[in-house]
Design a protein around this motif. Structure first.
Motif, PDB file in Angstrom:
ATOM      1  N   ILE A  48       1.452   2.176  -3.555  1.00 54.11           N
ATOM      2  CA  ILE A  48       0.288   2.869  -4.133  1.00 54.11           C
ATOM      3  C   ILE A  48       0.288   4.326  -3.656  1.00 54.11           C
TER       4      ILE A  48
ATOM      5  N   LEU B 187      -9.643  -1.929  -2.271  1.00 53.59           N
ATOM      6  CA  LEU B 187      -8.665  -1.071  -2.941  1.00 53.59           C
ATOM      7  C   LEU B 187      -9.217   0.304  -3.316  1.00 53.59           C
ATOM      8  N   THR B 188     -10.447   0.350  -3.782  1.00 50.15           N
ATOM      9  CA  THR B 188     -11.034   1.635  -4.175  1.00 50.15           C
ATOM     10  C   THR B 188     -11.133   2.573  -2.977  1.00 50.15           C
TER      11      THR B 188
ATOM     12  N   TYR C  75       0.816  -1.213   0.000  1.00 50.73           N
ATOM     13  CA  TYR C  75       0.000   0.000   0.000  1.00 50.73           C
ATOM     14  C   TYR C  75       0.849   1.263   0.000  1.00 50.73           C
TER      15      TYR C  75
ATOM     16  N   ASN D 265      -7.672   3.632  -1.708  1.00 49.87           N
ATOM     17  CA  ASN D 265      -7.109   4.657  -2.589  1.00 49.87           C
ATOM     18  C   ASN D 265      -7.718   6.029  -2.294  1.00 49.87           C
ATOM     19  N   ASN D 266      -9.032   6.055  -2.101  1.00 54.68           N
ATOM     20  CA  ASN D 266      -9.722   7.313  -1.794  1.00 54.68           C
ATOM     21  C   ASN D 266      -9.262   7.878  -0.453  1.00 54.68           C
TER      22      ASN D 266
ATOM     23  N   LEU E  66       0.442   8.799  -5.450  1.00 53.24           N
ATOM     24  CA  LEU E  66      -0.677   9.743  -5.393  1.00 53.24           C
ATOM     25  C   LEU E  66      -0.174  11.184  -5.529  1.00 53.24           C
TER      26      LEU E  66
END
Length: 861
Positions: free
Chosen positions: A24, A172-173, A21, A176-177, A28
């Protein structure tokens, strides 16, 4: 199926997930500087290699810019520092959330120290009766304090909670948010919170965590140990300091205290209403449905404070739930019986108060208030005090106060201090009337030194609001080594006073005594602070048993070991039979709240560990009394350690080093707490004015952690040099108390990193002082390893060690930036005409870097 080792579970569920994570997260886009996510790993690598090569922070930063960002101008470099800080802060949050999400997997929720483990052990040893008997008497109270040692604002705490939930299901969605939201949410507050703000923040934990975890624990005990019988003892409860703790905080007023008490009542009623809503969807039966609806309306009216509408008392609420449960059992085949019982249990635990609000004030402030009160009473013509009272002998004053009668009702006070104490005591009475006696029935006197300190408050409580019956427990807090030394003599004077003894008789012959708190370590050093408390407890237990008083010890445990904390369940499990242990009470604060009690799983697990620490001692009788020989060794270790620490504290460079080489003065700029950052008003730095949080925190930011180990190495070396190290080894083998101290000190040593400040060894003014600290660190580490037989620190706690290592790795670039900025400030200030604008920018970098460093230390409790 066999359970994998804890470290394996940690690596798979925490470390691996963090790496995934984090990758990811690094992609961003937070702002205009799009390359920050790419540059941070490069800067981290430069830091690691630089410190390994013996470079100082300035060289490391300059090497990074030269190698990777040679075209950046000075302003662009500054901008990058702030971007890097922003990223690292959020990496810490991500790691926190992943640890929280994996808590129940990494920690065996049914393993050693849990209620299931205790139950099975008691059954196997045929000690179920003893277990029940113990649980009918034991009480464990955690007290949430208003001392912030964590920098997360409420908005960030909410994101951590949501992120943890999303991580549990690998959504995951949503992850991510939330990571994107995290990148756009400020981590700092523009202004200091009020005491009420602090209370509201902690009430969130009451409503969203403790309400459910405490309920689950009590339900389990009732169903599995007491065969579904109601238990009179509540076993676990919560104390609350925000809004009541006035020690050093002029912003806590009587109005704030009343406002917080009302907020606590509203919060628990809100939770009850939510549970009643769930029950109404299930209990749709004849004879139950309408009655439950009426009960819901009464609770709702009480929540809205509709004085013109019928409301409900706590007793009526509980009686009605019990009546409904009876109907369900007798007429509806016990359908949803357990759900009703669960709500009854919560009402039993939390009442209409949710948490018991403690009042606390310093004895020196009380003395000033009391004298002003006496003078105003005499001036008004009142006969509450004789005209010559303040000129009488100390003994005469004490005798008079103990049997004081009369009231100050009708006197109009003018002195600001007198008005404050009068309104505060009246507020206690009001809260008891509105929320129940348990809602506010303790007054703690910090810095308690004498019998007079207690009797002054005793008298003020009686003449101001409790003329008929004093329904408040007075709790003296003995903090310093000197105060701990005389604590038993102070209490014996009170126990032998007929009037105070009569008061205790009305309070079920129970006396709560608070010991230590974090100033003890600041005052006496690590070993002496803990040993002085242990010995004081032994003496207080002996004197209390002599006068047939049940003494209850309330421990100011702080957060990290350097503030009196550490592994709390190990601490309580290590106390022998010479110390009263009918109740366990301790303060929980700062990052300790979020790390040990921040989720329902961690809260339940750690509360069960605390309950079991006392239970196992009682039913197994495993704790042997410390032998005379071992006590002599412990005494010697504490004395040598104390002398070493006091000499260090008295070093002429001690305060200048903290003031100029650490982040001490920057704590006041962080806006994390409502209290002033120091006690006195002097512009010069005075040791006694230092608060424990910035004091300990500054050593932590330097990665030197002095309060958690200084003096330990010197004490161990004394025995090693004399060829008597076997005596310390024997103590370590025999005493679980000493083992706990050593293990907590190992944690402080593990989180030290002297390579960060090694450049100070060459400093003309502070080089020698830095080397004193470093040598003590090396000595402590070497001899603790020799004592334990370990090859490396925390070898017995590989999972805790792994967590610390990851956190320390995350903040290494942050620490490097902080040290770079501190050195820049020092250089600029040497200029005869310093550039104040530049200094202000670097000071802002230092202040901002405090946040992530402290937050990363959440596992220090």
């Amino acid at each position: 199926m066999s359970i994998q080792p804890k470290l394996v579970r940690f690596n798979q569920n925490v470390l691996s997930k963090y790496r995934i994570y984090n990758s990811i997260f690094m992609t961003l886009p937070f702002d205009a500087v799009t390359k920050t996510g790419v540059l941070l790993p490069l800067f981290h690598e430069t830091c690691v290699k630089g410190f390994q090569a013996g470079d100082d922070p300035t060289t490391i930063v300059e090497t990074f810019f030269k190698k990777y960002q040679a075209r950046r101008n000075e302003q662009s470099q500054i901008n990058l520092f702030f971007r890097l800080i922003q990223y690292i802060e959020r990496q810490v949050v991500l790691f926190d959330a992943i640890e929280d999400a994996s808590f129940s997997i990494v920690n065996n929720m049914e393993g050693i120290g849990t209620l299931r483990s205790i139950k099975e052990k008691a059954a196997a040893q045929d000690k179920f009766k003893e277990l029940r008997s113990y649980l009918e008497a034991i009480k464990v109270r955690i007290v949430l304090t208003a001392h912030p040692t964590q920098f997360y604002p409420g908005s960030v705490l909410g994101i951590i909670t949501d992120l943890s939930e999303a991580l549990k299901t690998d959504n995951l969605t949503e992850i991510n948010n939330l990571l994107a939201q995290l990148g756009k949410t400020p981590f700092f507050m523009d202004q200091k919170p009020t005491p009420y703000d602090e209370a509201v923040n902690l009430i969130w934990y009451l409503q969203n965590v403790f309400y459910f975890s405490f309920g689950s624990i009590f339900d389990y005990i009732q169903q599995n140990i007491f065969d579904d019988q109601d238990i009179e003892n509540n076993i676990i409860n919560i104390g609350f300091w925000p809004g009541g703790d006035r020690d050093g905080n002029p912003f806590v007023t009587p109005e704030i205290t009343l406002k917080v008490a009302q907020r606590l009542k509203n919060a628990i009623l809100k939770n009850y209403i939510a549970d009643l809503k769930i029950l109404r969807r299930k209990l749709t039966f004849t004879g139950v449905r309408l009655r439950l609806k009426e009960l819901n309306n009464l609770v709702y009216n009480t929540f809205l404070q509709k004085e013109n509408e019928p409301q409900i008392t706590l007793q009526h609420f509980r009686d009605e739930l019990i009546a409904l449960r009876k109907i369900v059992k007798e007429e509806h085949q016990s359908l949803y019986y357990n759900e009703i019982t669960s709500l009854i249990n919560k009402v039993h635990l939390f009442g209409f108060h949710f948490a018991s609000l403690d009042i606390r004030q310093d004895s020196r402030v009380h003395d000033s208030m009391f004298r002003a009160l006496v003078e105003e009473c005499i001036a008004s013509g009142s006969d509450v005090f004789p005209a010559d009272f303040l000129n009488r002998s100390l003994k005469d004053q004490q005798n008079y106060l103990a049997k004081i009668t009369g009231t100050v009702e009708g006197i109009t006070f003018k002195d600001e201090q007198v008005v404050n104490i009068v309104e505060t005591i009246k507020a206690i009475k009001t809260i008891q009337t509105n929320n129940g006696e348990v809602a506010c029935n303790r007054y703690i006197i910090s810095n308690n030194q004498t019998t007079m300190n207690v009797l002054q408050l005793f008298a003020m409580l009686k003449i101001i609001a409790f003329n008929d019956e004093l329904t408040v427990d007075i709790v003296p807090l003995f903090e310093t080594v000197d105060d701990l030394e005389v604590s038993d003599k102070v209490m014996e004077q009170l126990y032998t006073n007929p009037n105070y003894k009569a008061h205790l008789a009305n309070r079920n012959n129970k006396q709560t005594i608070m010991l230590g708190f974090s100033d003890g370590t600041k005052d006496g050093g690590y070993l002496m602070a803990n040993w002085a408390i242990f010995k004081a407890k032994e003496r207080l237990t002996k004197i209390s048993r002599k006068y047939k008083i049940d003494v209850i010890f309330f421990d100011g445990r702080g957060g990290p070991p350097a503030r009196g904390g550490g592994k709390t369940h190990q601490f309580y499990a290590s106390l022998g039979p010479t110390i009263e242990d009918k109740e366990i009470q301790l303060t929980i604060q700062g990052q300790t709240i979020s790390s040990n009690f921040g989720t329902t799983e961690s809260s339940q697990y750690n509360m069960e560990q605390l309950i079991s620490s006392g239970v196992l001692n009682r039913i197994n009788d495993t704790n042997l009394k410390m032998s005379r020989e071992n006590k002599a060794v412990m005494d010697k270790l504490a004395d040598i350690s104390y002398k070493s620490y006091v000499d260090f504290k008295n070093h002429p460079k001690f305060l200048p080093y903290l003031e100029r080489m650490s982040t001490l003065k920057y704590y006041a700029k962080t806006n994390i707490g409502s209290r002033p950052s120091k006690r006195g008003k002097s512009s010069e730095l005075v040791f006694s004015d230092l608060r424990a949080i910035p004091f300990v925190g500054s050593w932590s930011q330097l990665k030197q952690n002095v309060p958690g180990f200084y003096g330990v190495g010197t004490a161990l070396k004394w025995y090693d040099d004399k060829g008597q190290f076997r005596k310390v080894k024997q103590l370590y083998k025999d005493s679980s108390f000493f083992r706990t101290l050593i293990e907590n000190s190992m944690m402080s040593l593990s989180k030290s990193f002297f390579d960060l400040t090694k450049y100070m060894a060459e400093d003309e003014e502070f080089g020698e002082f830095w080397n004193i600290i470093y040598q003590e660190y090396l000595t402590s580490k070497r001899l603790i390893l020799k004592l334990t037989g370990y090859k490396e620190l925390m070898e017995n706690e590989p999972t805790g060690k792994a967590s610390i290592q990851i956190r320390e790795s995350i903040v290494l670039p942050l620490l490097t930036i902080q040290q770079y900025a501190l050195r820049k400030i020092q250089e600029l200030q040497k200029d005869p005409n310093p550039d104040t604008e530049k200094i202000a920018v670097f000071e802002k970098i230092v202040t901002r870097s405090l946040f992530g460093n402290i937050n990363a230390s959440r596992n220090s409790a």
